[in-house]
Design an enzyme around this catalytic site. Structure first.
Site, PDB file in Angstrom:
ATOM      1  N   PRO A  27       0.821  -1.222   0.000  1.00  0.00           N
ATOM      2  CA  PRO A  27       0.000   0.000   0.000  1.00  0.00           C
ATOM      3  C   PRO A  27       0.849   1.264   0.000  1.00  0.00           C
ATOM      4  O   PRO A  27       0.358   2.336  -0.337  1.00  0.00           O
ATOM      5  CB  PRO A  27      -0.828  -0.093   1.280  1.00  0.00           C
ATOM      6  CG  PRO A  27      -0.448  -1.351   1.961  1.00  0.00           C
ATOM      7  CD  PRO A  27       0.594  -2.064   1.173  1.00  0.00           C
ATOM      8  N   GLU A  50       2.674  -7.708   8.196  1.00  0.00           N
ATOM      9  CA  GLU A  50       2.958  -6.267   8.026  1.00  0.00           C
ATOM     10  C   GLU A  50       3.870  -6.006   6.834  1.00  0.00           C
ATOM     11  O   GLU A  50       4.369  -4.891   6.675  1.00  0.00           O
ATOM     12  CB  GLU A  50       3.574  -5.687   9.307  1.00  0.00           C
ATOM     13  CG  GLU A  50       2.630  -5.657  10.495  1.00  0.00           C
ATOM     14  CD  GLU A  50       1.314  -4.966  10.175  1.00  0.00           C
ATOM     15  OE1 GLU A  50       1.329  -3.908   9.529  1.00  0.00           O
ATOM     16  OE2 GLU A  50       0.259  -5.509  10.561  1.00  0.00           O
ATOM     17  N   ARG A  90      -3.947  -8.448 -20.638  1.00  0.00           N
ATOM     18  CA  ARG A  90      -4.862  -8.068 -21.725  1.00  0.00           C
ATOM     19  C   ARG A  90      -4.221  -7.102 -22.711  1.00  0.00           C
ATOM     20  O   ARG A  90      -4.748  -6.874 -23.785  1.00  0.00           O
ATOM     21  CB  ARG A  90      -6.195  -7.537 -21.182  1.00  0.00           C
ATOM     22  CG  ARG A  90      -6.127  -6.238 -20.468  1.00  0.00           C
ATOM     23  CD  ARG A  90      -7.428  -5.950 -19.740  1.00  0.00           C
ATOM     24  NE  ARG A  90      -8.553  -5.626 -20.630  1.00  0.00           N
ATOM     25  CZ  ARG A  90      -8.720  -4.445 -21.238  1.00  0.00           C
ATOM     26  NH1 ARG A  90      -7.835  -3.482 -21.062  1.00  0.00           N
ATOM     27  NH2 ARG A  90      -9.764  -4.218 -22.002  1.00  0.00           N
ATOM     28  N   ASP A 118     -10.308   2.162 -24.220  1.00  0.00           N
ATOM     29  CA  ASP A 118     -10.478   1.979 -22.778  1.00  0.00           C
ATOM     30  C   ASP A 118     -10.258   3.293 -22.043  1.00  0.00           C
ATOM     31  O   ASP A 118      -9.460   4.129 -22.482  1.00  0.00           O
ATOM     32  CB  ASP A 118      -9.419   1.015 -22.221  1.00  0.00           C
ATOM     33  CG  ASP A 118      -9.738  -0.438 -22.505  1.00  0.00           C
ATOM     34  OD1 ASP A 118     -10.892  -0.724 -22.830  1.00  0.00           O
ATOM     35  OD2 ASP A 118      -8.814  -1.258 -22.386  1.00  0.00           O
TER      36      ASP A 118
END
Ligand code: SAM
Length: 273
Positions: free
Chosen positions: A93, A120, A162, A177
């Site tokens: 994160p 963690e 993709r 897209d």
């Protein structure tokens, strides 16, 4: 392209057998190898975590199993005569945001190694060690915290796969897209429709049935501008007028955006002098 994933939950990556990625694997376009990190532990309990130095809640993943796992992959590839080094993708994160731009960049690499963590996270020295000899990307899939990096790996692999040549049936499919490099770089794709032309008294917009390519393209562009202005004004904010054609500028003005000093600003935003 070769993809390696090292994880303590190999079963979590089972969806890589399905759908688009699964088919790409069957066709030999993707060589996906999932490894159980615990095979590089040496104690009876296959321990991969330990208490954090400095205290605090939670456990930290030990560096040794990761080091042995990565060294074995690198040495194995060298022994097979593989010339190129992998790009190491570390989900966290606290990483740089995973964007379509990064997906495009990664899709151009011959070999990606993913290190999804649990607890963690991984002892910092692992990233430092491999960053000294490999291209290492610490990547976040969003501003929230998941229990582990396996779901982020599924997200990233699908976004990258993709884009590989021949993986999507229609090579043009990702051209329009949201976020696609080029005309859609800062725009979200607008709404899409299929048959029947009328459903529960809701009709497909007339222009899409007109067969007039120019009008359809303009309508799609207007819808993309309107959707981006409404859902993600941050993508459009400060966009240079020169990047927009006349009809784009008219559409933004109609949506209440203000042109000032060669740029467009959202309604109510402070206009810089
Ligand atoms: N304490 C860490 C922090 O606040 O940055 C969170 C650790 S999280 C519980 C465990 C692992 O899940 C991370 O090391 C990473 O591999 C993965 N993870 C969780 N959220 C993520 C996100 N938004 N993007 C990428 N990976 C994520």
């Amino acid at each position: 392209m070769r993809l390696d994933v090292i994880t303590i939950f190999p079963e979590y990556l089972a969806p890589l057998d399905l759908s688009l990625v699964g088919k790409a694997r069957e066709r030999g376009q993707l060589d996906v190898r999932v490894h159980d990190l615990r095979q590089w532990t040496h104690d009876r309990h296959h321990t991969v975590d330990d208490t954090p130095y400095g205290g605090g809640p939670g456990m930290v993943m030990k560096p040794e199993p990761w080091g042995e796992a990565l060294d074995q992959l690198l040495d194995g590839a060298r022994a097979e005569g593989r010339a190129e080094e992998p790009t190491l993708v570390v989900p966290t994160p606290s990483g740089a945001p995973f964007t379509q731009e990064l997906a495009v960049e990664l899709s151009g690499r011959p070999w990606l190694v993913f290190t999804p963590a649990r607890y963690e996270g991984i002892d910092r020295r692992v990233v430092e060690e491999y960053a000294s000899r490999l291209n290492v990307r610490e990547v976040s899939i969003g501003d929230y915290v998941l229990a582990g990096g396996e779901a982020p790996v599924l997200v990233m692999v699908e976004a990258v796969a993709r884009l590989l040549p021949g993986v999507l049936g229609n090579a043009e499919s990702h051209r329009d897209d949201s976020f696609a490099p080029g005309a859609m770089e800062r725009l979200l794709e607008g709404p899409v429709y299929t048959k029947p032309p009328s459903w529960r008294e809701r009709d497909v917009p007339e222009v899409l049935l007109s067969g007039h390519h120019g009008r359809v393209a303009r309508w799609r562009r207007d819808q993309a501008l309107a959707r981006t202005a409404s859902h993600r004004p941050d993508l459009l904010a400060g966009i240079g007028s020169a990047e927009l054609d006349r009809a784009d500028r008219e559409k933004l003005c109609e949506l209440g955006w203000v042109e000032s000093d060669g740029r467009f600003w959202p309604p109510g935003d402070r206009v810089e002098e």
